[in-house]
Design a protein around this motif. Structure first.
Motif, mmCIF file in Angstrom:
data_model
loop_
_atom_site.group_PDB
_atom_site.id
_atom_site.type_symbol
_atom_site.label_atom_id
_atom_site.label_comp_id
_atom_site.label_asym_id
_atom_site.label_seq_id
_atom_site.Cartn_x
_atom_site.Cartn_y
_atom_site.Cartn_z
ATOM 1 N N TYR A 178 -8.902 20.892 37.535
ATOM 2 C CA TYR A 178 -9.125 19.868 38.565
ATOM 3 C C TYR A 178 -8.875 20.419 39.962
ATOM 4 C CZ TYR A 178 -9.304 16.186 35.035
ATOM 5 O OH TYR A 178 -9.675 15.393 33.990
ATOM 6 N N LYS A 231 4.272 13.225 38.384
ATOM 7 C CA LYS A 231 3.305 14.053 37.657
ATOM 8 C C LYS A 231 3.886 15.434 37.361
ATOM 9 C CE LYS A 231 -0.306 13.604 40.376
ATOM 10 N NZ LYS A 231 -1.690 13.814 40.851
ATOM 11 N N SER A 253 4.091 18.466 28.934
ATOM 12 C CA SER A 253 2.663 18.327 28.618
ATOM 13 C C SER A 253 2.046 19.572 27.993
ATOM 14 C CB SER A 253 1.890 17.934 29.887
ATOM 15 O OG SER A 253 2.370 16.711 30.385
ATOM 16 N N ASN A 264 -1.359 21.197 28.701
ATOM 17 C CA ASN A 264 -2.015 20.305 29.663
ATOM 18 C C ASN A 264 -1.279 20.244 31.000
ATOM 19 O OD1 ASN A 264 -4.268 19.158 28.111
ATOM 20 N ND2 ASN A 264 -2.657 18.379 26.778
ATOM 21 N N ARG A 298 -3.342 20.331 34.254
ATOM 22 C CA ARG A 298 -4.174 19.129 34.422
ATOM 23 C C ARG A 298 -3.339 17.951 34.908
ATOM 24 N NH1 ARG A 298 -5.395 21.351 29.204
ATOM 25 N NH2 ARG A 298 -6.679 23.088 29.881
ATOM 26 N N VAL A 299 -2.146 17.812 34.353
ATOM 27 C CA VAL A 299 -1.282 16.707 34.764
ATOM 28 C C VAL A 299 -0.874 16.859 36.224
ATOM 29 C CG1 VAL A 299 0.973 15.617 34.367
ATOM 30 C CG2 VAL A 299 -0.468 16.245 32.414
ATOM 31 N N ALA A 338 -4.654 16.642 38.532
ATOM 32 C CA ALA A 338 -5.559 15.488 38.489
ATOM 33 C C ALA A 338 -5.111 14.445 39.518
ATOM 34 C CB ALA A 338 -5.574 14.886 37.096
ATOM 35 N N ILE A 362 -3.007 10.051 36.461
ATOM 36 C CA ILE A 362 -2.693 10.145 35.044
ATOM 37 C C ILE A 362 -2.516 8.722 34.529
ATOM 38 C CG2 ILE A 362 -1.067 10.988 33.293
ATOM 39 C CD1 ILE A 362 -2.605 13.214 34.787
ATOM 40 N N SER A 375 -12.564 13.492 33.472
ATOM 41 C CA SER A 375 -11.393 13.044 32.719
ATOM 42 C C SER A 375 -11.055 14.017 31.602
ATOM 43 C CB SER A 375 -11.631 11.642 32.144
ATOM 44 O OG SER A 375 -12.735 11.652 31.248
ATOM 45 N N ALA A 394 -6.020 12.405 32.048
ATOM 46 C CA ALA A 394 -6.100 12.872 33.435
ATOM 47 C C ALA A 394 -7.449 12.428 33.998
ATOM 48 C CB ALA A 394 -5.976 14.387 33.495
#
Length: 199
Positions: A16, A57, A64, A67, A70-71, A74, A77, A143, A170
């Motif tokens: 992202y 986040k 995560s 991930n 991404r968390v 993004a 969340i 997403s 996300a």
């Protein structure tokens, strides 16, 4: 855009653009879309937690696994949680649903026992996931559904009680260099004749 085109172009975003915010109107629409999700007997055994705060986040990213990036990056969340207490769920049904829905639960779901009731409630949350991912794509948002999170840590960090975190999504805007997008890495799907049967 036709839905078939959305289906062909939507993908699980791996990278992202950090720092981009979603307009408040978009977030409000996403909340209403989740509120309107379908569920068996209109049971709605869910809760959705929207997270934009960067500090939170960053904290969740630590729980995560793969991930984490991404968390952190993004724009939003969304954590999807299922009711985790059958007694509270039954109170919800009695208070909010018509007699025929309550009868269906009493005669068809409740006899299966507590463990099966919880599984059934969790299945409803997965219905909302598909609805939500399609909605994001229709709005031009990228997403990533994420089961690879430590659910107990999410529950604790978000103060979730009476519910159980199932997964998170996300939402935001892809990095142009994200190699997972279909224009760079074509989608792989099984042949139509392997997944569709006509009788």
């Amino acid at each position: 855009m036709k839905f078939i085109d959305i289906a062909k172009n939507r993908y699980t975003t791996k990278k992202y653009l950090g720092g981009r915010k979603l307009d408040r109107d978009i977030i409000d629409q996403l909340k209403e879309i989740l509120r309107m999700c379908p569920s068996s007997i209109n049971s709605q055994p869910w809760k959705f937690t929207f997270i934009e705060d960067q500090e939170l986040k960053n904290q969740l990213a630590l729980s995560s696994r793969h991930n984490d990036e991404r968390v952190r990056n993004a724009s939003l969340i969304v954590v999807f949680s299922a009711m985790n207490e059958v007694g509270i769920f039954e109170e919800h049904l009695t208070k909010n649903l018509p007699p025929r829905a309550l009868d269906y639960f009493t005669n068809n779901i409740k006899p299966r026992g507590e463990a099966e009731i919880k599984v059934w409630m969790q299945h409803q949350v997965y219905i909302s996931l598909g609805f939500f991912l399609a909605a994001c794509a229709s709005m031009g948002l990228d997403s990533t559904p994420m089961e690879g999170i430590i659910r107990d840590d999410y529950d604790k960090a978000l103060g979730i009680t009476g519910y159980r975190t199932m997964f998170a999504v996300a939402v935001g805007f892809r990095d142009p260099e994200d190699e997972n997008q279909p224009t760079i890495t074509p989608k792989l799907r099984r042949p139509l004749e392997d997944v569709i049967t006509e009788k």
